[in-house]
Design a protein around this motif. Sequence first.
Motif, PDB file in Angstrom:
ATOM      1  N   GLU A 237       0.835  -1.210   0.000  1.00  0.00           N
ATOM      2  CA  GLU A 237       0.000   0.000   0.000  1.00  0.00           C
ATOM      3  C   GLU A 237       0.865   1.255   0.000  1.00  0.00           C
ATOM      4  OE1 GLU A 237      -3.830  -1.666   2.598  1.00  0.00           O
ATOM      5  OE2 GLU A 237      -2.376  -0.296   3.485  1.00  0.00           O
ATOM      6  N   ASN A 238       1.836   1.303   0.919  1.00  0.00           N
ATOM      7  CA  ASN A 238       2.673   2.498   1.053  1.00  0.00           C
ATOM      8  C   ASN A 238       3.546   2.734  -0.169  1.00  0.00           C
ATOM      9  OD1 ASN A 238       1.608   3.042   3.577  1.00  0.00           O
ATOM     10  ND2 ASN A 238       3.270   2.066   4.689  1.00  0.00           N
ATOM     11  N   VAL A 283      -3.162 -17.261 -15.899  1.00  0.00           N
ATOM     12  CA  VAL A 283      -2.275 -16.408 -16.683  1.00  0.00           C
ATOM     13  C   VAL A 283      -2.265 -14.978 -16.162  1.00  0.00           C
ATOM     14  CG1 VAL A 283      -1.649 -15.512 -18.949  1.00  0.00           C
ATOM     15  CG2 VAL A 283      -2.517 -17.838 -18.740  1.00  0.00           C
ATOM     16  N   VAL A 284      -3.404 -14.298 -16.213  1.00  0.00           N
ATOM     17  CA  VAL A 284      -3.435 -12.897 -15.825  1.00  0.00           C
ATOM     18  C   VAL A 284      -3.306 -12.741 -14.316  1.00  0.00           C
ATOM     19  CG1 VAL A 284      -4.839 -10.806 -15.819  1.00  0.00           C
ATOM     20  CG2 VAL A 284      -4.784 -12.275 -17.845  1.00  0.00           C
ATOM     21  N   GLY A 285      -3.948 -13.622 -13.544  1.00  0.00           N
ATOM     22  CA  GLY A 285      -3.884 -13.528 -12.094  1.00  0.00           C
ATOM     23  C   GLY A 285      -2.466 -13.547 -11.551  1.00  0.00           C
ATOM     24  N   PRO A 286      -1.651 -14.555 -11.919  1.00  0.00           N
ATOM     25  CA  PRO A 286      -0.269 -14.546 -11.446  1.00  0.00           C
ATOM     26  C   PRO A 286       0.512 -13.313 -11.874  1.00  0.00           C
ATOM     27  CG  PRO A 286      -0.854 -16.711 -12.272  1.00  0.00           C
ATOM     28  CD  PRO A 286      -2.001 -15.802 -12.611  1.00  0.00           C
ATOM     29  N   THR A 291       3.317  -8.819  -9.970  1.00  0.00           N
ATOM     30  CA  THR A 291       3.673  -7.419 -10.174  1.00  0.00           C
ATOM     31  C   THR A 291       3.430  -6.614  -8.907  1.00  0.00           C
ATOM     32  OG1 THR A 291       3.061  -7.610 -12.513  1.00  0.00           O
ATOM     33  CG2 THR A 291       3.285  -5.397 -11.631  1.00  0.00           C
ATOM     34  N   GLY A 292       2.305  -6.858  -8.253  1.00  0.00           N
ATOM     35  CA  GLY A 292       2.020  -6.170  -6.996  1.00  0.00           C
ATOM     36  C   GLY A 292       3.019  -6.504  -5.913  1.00  0.00           C
ATOM     37  N   GLN A 293       3.456  -7.748  -5.891  1.00  0.00           N
ATOM     38  CA  GLN A 293       4.439  -8.163  -4.883  1.00  0.00           C
ATOM     39  C   GLN A 293       5.752  -7.425  -5.061  1.00  0.00           C
ATOM     40  OE1 GLN A 293       8.120 -10.151  -4.444  1.00  0.00           O
ATOM     41  NE2 GLN A 293       6.915 -10.921  -6.169  1.00  0.00           N
ATOM     42  N   VAL A 294       6.205  -7.263  -6.321  1.00  0.00           N
ATOM     43  CA  VAL A 294       7.460  -6.548  -6.568  1.00  0.00           C
ATOM     44  C   VAL A 294       7.333  -5.077  -6.199  1.00  0.00           C
ATOM     45  CG1 VAL A 294       9.246  -5.987  -8.260  1.00  0.00           C
ATOM     46  CG2 VAL A 294       8.039  -8.155  -8.419  1.00  0.00           C
ATOM     47  N   VAL A 295       6.157  -4.507  -6.462  1.00  0.00           N
ATOM     48  CA  VAL A 295       5.928  -3.106  -6.092  1.00  0.00           C
ATOM     49  C   VAL A 295       6.215  -2.902  -4.607  1.00  0.00           C
ATOM     50  CG1 VAL A 295       4.091  -1.406  -5.710  1.00  0.00           C
ATOM     51  CG2 VAL A 295       4.317  -2.526  -7.935  1.00  0.00           C
ATOM     52  N   GLY A 296       5.850  -3.877  -3.776  1.00  0.00           N
ATOM     53  CA  GLY A 296       6.045  -3.751  -2.341  1.00  0.00           C
ATOM     54  C   GLY A 296       7.463  -3.954  -1.874  1.00  0.00           C
ATOM     55  N   VAL A 297       8.319  -4.566  -2.695  1.00  0.00           N
ATOM     56  CA  VAL A 297       9.705  -4.820  -2.289  1.00  0.00           C
ATOM     57  C   VAL A 297      10.664  -4.158  -3.276  1.00  0.00           C
ATOM     58  CG1 VAL A 297       9.381  -6.867  -0.882  1.00  0.00           C
ATOM     59  CG2 VAL A 297       9.539  -7.123  -3.352  1.00  0.00           C
ATOM     60  N   PHE A 298      10.699  -2.830  -3.239  1.00  0.00           N
ATOM     61  CA  PHE A 298      11.671  -2.056  -3.996  1.00  0.00           C
ATOM     62  C   PHE A 298      11.438  -2.114  -5.507  1.00  0.00           C
ATOM     63  CE2 PHE A 298      13.583  -3.800  -0.149  1.00  0.00           C
ATOM     64  CZ  PHE A 298      14.002  -2.655   0.518  1.00  0.00           C
ATOM     65  N   GLY A 299      10.167  -2.180  -5.925  1.00  0.00           N
ATOM     66  CA  GLY A 299       9.867  -2.237  -7.341  1.00  0.00           C
ATOM     67  C   GLY A 299       9.871  -0.897  -8.048  1.00  0.00           C
ATOM     68  N   GLN A 434      -6.135   0.368  -3.405  1.00  0.00           N
ATOM     69  CA  GLN A 434      -6.557   0.678  -4.767  1.00  0.00           C
ATOM     70  C   GLN A 434      -5.486   1.463  -5.532  1.00  0.00           C
ATOM     71  OE1 GLN A 434     -10.487   2.561  -3.978  1.00  0.00           O
ATOM     72  NE2 GLN A 434     -11.313   0.928  -5.274  1.00  0.00           N
ATOM     73  N   ILE A 435      -4.645   2.185  -4.818  1.00  0.00           N
ATOM     74  CA  ILE A 435      -3.646   3.010  -5.504  1.00  0.00           C
ATOM     75  C   ILE A 435      -2.526   2.159  -6.098  1.00  0.00           C
ATOM     76  CG2 ILE A 435      -1.927   4.846  -5.173  1.00  0.00           C
ATOM     77  CD1 ILE A 435      -3.974   6.119  -3.233  1.00  0.00           C
ATOM     78  N   PRO A 436      -1.879   1.239  -5.344  1.00  0.00           N
ATOM     79  CA  PRO A 436      -0.916   0.364  -6.013  1.00  0.00           C
ATOM     80  C   PRO A 436      -1.555  -0.562  -7.045  1.00  0.00           C
ATOM     81  CG  PRO A 436      -1.211  -0.296  -3.725  1.00  0.00           C
ATOM     82  CD  PRO A 436      -1.862   1.035  -3.889  1.00  0.00           C
ATOM     83  N   VAL A 437      -2.821  -0.944  -6.826  1.00  0.00           N
ATOM     84  CA  VAL A 437      -3.513  -1.754  -7.835  1.00  0.00           C
ATOM     85  C   VAL A 437      -3.646  -0.955  -9.131  1.00  0.00           C
ATOM     86  CG1 VAL A 437      -5.760  -2.719  -8.468  1.00  0.00           C
ATOM     87  CG2 VAL A 437      -4.738  -3.291  -6.270  1.00  0.00           C
ATOM     88  N   ASN A 438      -4.014   0.315  -9.018  1.00  0.00           N
ATOM     89  CA  ASN A 438      -4.075   1.178 -10.199  1.00  0.00           C
ATOM     90  C   ASN A 438      -2.705   1.221 -10.878  1.00  0.00           C
ATOM     91  OD1 ASN A 438      -3.431   4.150 -11.224  1.00  0.00           O
ATOM     92  ND2 ASN A 438      -5.621   3.812 -11.537  1.00  0.00           N
ATOM     93  N   GLY A 439      -1.638   1.312 -10.081  1.00  0.00           N
ATOM     94  CA  GLY A 439      -0.295   1.335 -10.644  1.00  0.00           C
ATOM     95  C   GLY A 439       0.061   0.047 -11.355  1.00  0.00           C
ATOM     96  N   VAL A 440      -0.316  -1.086 -10.766  1.00  0.00           N
ATOM     97  CA  VAL A 440      -0.035  -2.378 -11.387  1.00  0.00           C
ATOM     98  C   VAL A 440      -0.741  -2.496 -12.728  1.00  0.00           C
ATOM     99  CG1 VAL A 440      -0.451  -4.856 -11.187  1.00  0.00           C
ATOM    100  CG2 VAL A 440       0.480  -3.596  -9.244  1.00  0.00           C
ATOM    101  N   VAL A 441      -2.015  -2.111 -12.769  1.00  0.00           N
ATOM    102  CA  VAL A 441      -2.754  -2.162 -14.036  1.00  0.00           C
ATOM    103  C   VAL A 441      -2.091  -1.245 -15.055  1.00  0.00           C
ATOM    104  CG1 VAL A 441      -4.963  -1.761 -15.155  1.00  0.00           C
ATOM    105  CG2 VAL A 441      -4.907  -2.744 -12.871  1.00  0.00           C
ATOM    106  N   GLY A 442      -1.690  -0.055 -14.608  1.00  0.00           N
ATOM    107  CA  GLY A 442      -1.032   0.876 -15.526  1.00  0.00           C
ATOM    108  C   GLY A 442       0.253   0.328 -16.091  1.00  0.00           C
TER     109      GLY A 442
END
Length: 616
Positions: A237-238, A283-286, A291-299, A434-442
């Motif tokens: 989230e952060n 396919v899409v779920g993983p 992608t969201g997981q990497v965002v949380g660890v220095f992505g 919702q904000i990192p989710v928006n980023g992942v989709v983007g």
Amino acid sequence: MKKSIVFASLLGLILIACNVNTALVMPKDVKYLQEVGNVPERLSLEQNWPDSTKEKFWFTPQGAEIMPYLWFTWLEQPDSEELFRSSEYMSMLGYLPMKTSKFNPSGLPVGFVMTRQKSVKGAMLGFTCAACHTNQLDYQGNKYLIDGAPTLGNFVKFFDNLMDALNETHRDDEKFMRFAKRVLGGTYSVQSAEKLRSDLLKQATASGQRQMVNDLPNSFPDDFTSYARLDAFTNIENAGTAFALKMLSNRNTPAAPVSYPFLWGTHQSDVVQWNCSAPNTPVVGPLVRNTGQVVGVFGGLEIKKAAWWQRLYGKKKRYSSTIDFHGLGALELYVKDLRSPRWEDTNFPAINRDLAAAGEPLFKEHCARCHKIVKPADEGLPYKAARTPLDSLGTDPMTAWAAEHHMAATGILEGTKAEILIGDRFRDSAQAIQIPVNGVVGLVLKNPVKALSAAAITGEKETETKSWRKHVAYHERIRDSIVEHRFDQHGLMELAVMDREHPEDYTPTNKNLDGLVYKGRPLNGIWATAPYLHNGSVPSLWALMMPPPERPRTFWVGSREFDPNEVGYVYDRGKTKFQVYRNGKIMEGNSNLGHNYGTHLPEADRRALVEFMKTL
């Protein structure tokens, strides 16, 4: 197994082949260094992975960037001239030292990797899945490496110590001089050293911001997060609310740590995350999950306003990150084939088969509604996870509650659609996730061919010759994957009613738990995944089978010594203490009450249940 809902084009298949074959390529100028200290000899269990796959999983980059790789190679410990990467120091932090190899040129621990670069000078140090999902069990002189098992690593202590090391290196002239000469080598000069010191300060400042954003208030004990758990969800989230939007005060406190989940069966589940919040659509779920997981660890997620000329043709935001889609695709492919370890492959005492047989019908009666029994041969098949309402389960609610109720300002996203293509438009604040989710989709929509080719690695081998455009409605697949995270009440699995004669079994809370659930999954290999409950608040399977008020209120964590009788790590010694209570009250996030299924049976029956779980 059904065919994937998404099919790759010929171009996608070419990219897939490249991804798998070139996932691990070291720069030509890499120098292989001797590991520092002793690396223990370990035994591997049969988990459906050849040795080549194991090393790829340990060291394939996923795009996380912590600091320059060469810097970490030569960084000293904050209060010593010994190198930070030494085996003894990294072991103290809970990570698994490894020997120097083709894909581990500096002898770093499992999961500490070099990002994909043409030159070592541009390479960054990153985490990969294995840092958090590989572990070691010690028993009577044998050390077993368990792939996919939850780490005992203490990420918060690691990062705090890394910050101290950076700051001390910048402050101490002698420490900096040793560091500079090692990093710069033949290019060392007064000018290059000054430049390095300036860059070091920038890195320390940026890392300090991350430390500040994810710090706990002083009212929390220093070892609250500790070994074997982390509030990864709030970190994600952060990463979106504070860093991607460049609003450092736009944060939530990571006060709901969870035990790292085991990976076998993850690819096959219909949902992931402890609170069932992420759909695992084939396919899409993983792709979205990883992608969201990497965002949380220095992505390195960034969301910016589009340039004026881009806004002319409708583009409103620019999304960027350091995520390595090729690496993510390869890592998911490996996890797809991972299987649980088997007790009988160790030197642990043999399972009492008569006792285990007595435990099987008890498991089916008290446990199997949430924890489906899956034969080892069927572990590769998809399954639907149980979704257990919190007000029935009675465990600590903080993880699910925080994920649902954390809010944040939307900043420059205000007025844009939450899922970019569809959904309500953001107001001035929104649910934080919702904000990192928006980023992942983007990010995924920005690189559809690259992202889809990586995701399709994990699809079925069958392909169709029909057109890409007709059968790959790619943006819609991504959109649908995201918005499916809401489950209606009919999707909840029917559960056994808990014994209302034991109100002391439940975690006291005044929080609204409506609609909140935790995930129940098959327990194959559960014996290798201590500590237990979603928040790591119970040290062993035997302790889990105690009536909840009788479970240990304080126990040591961090030891790797296995106790085959209690089925967990020994907890009368370790590196730090886990405390359920503080000042006479249960700490939010640390409750070990709830989950009282079978816990009030006679002791002999509970022993039989534990013995049966050794067979899973």
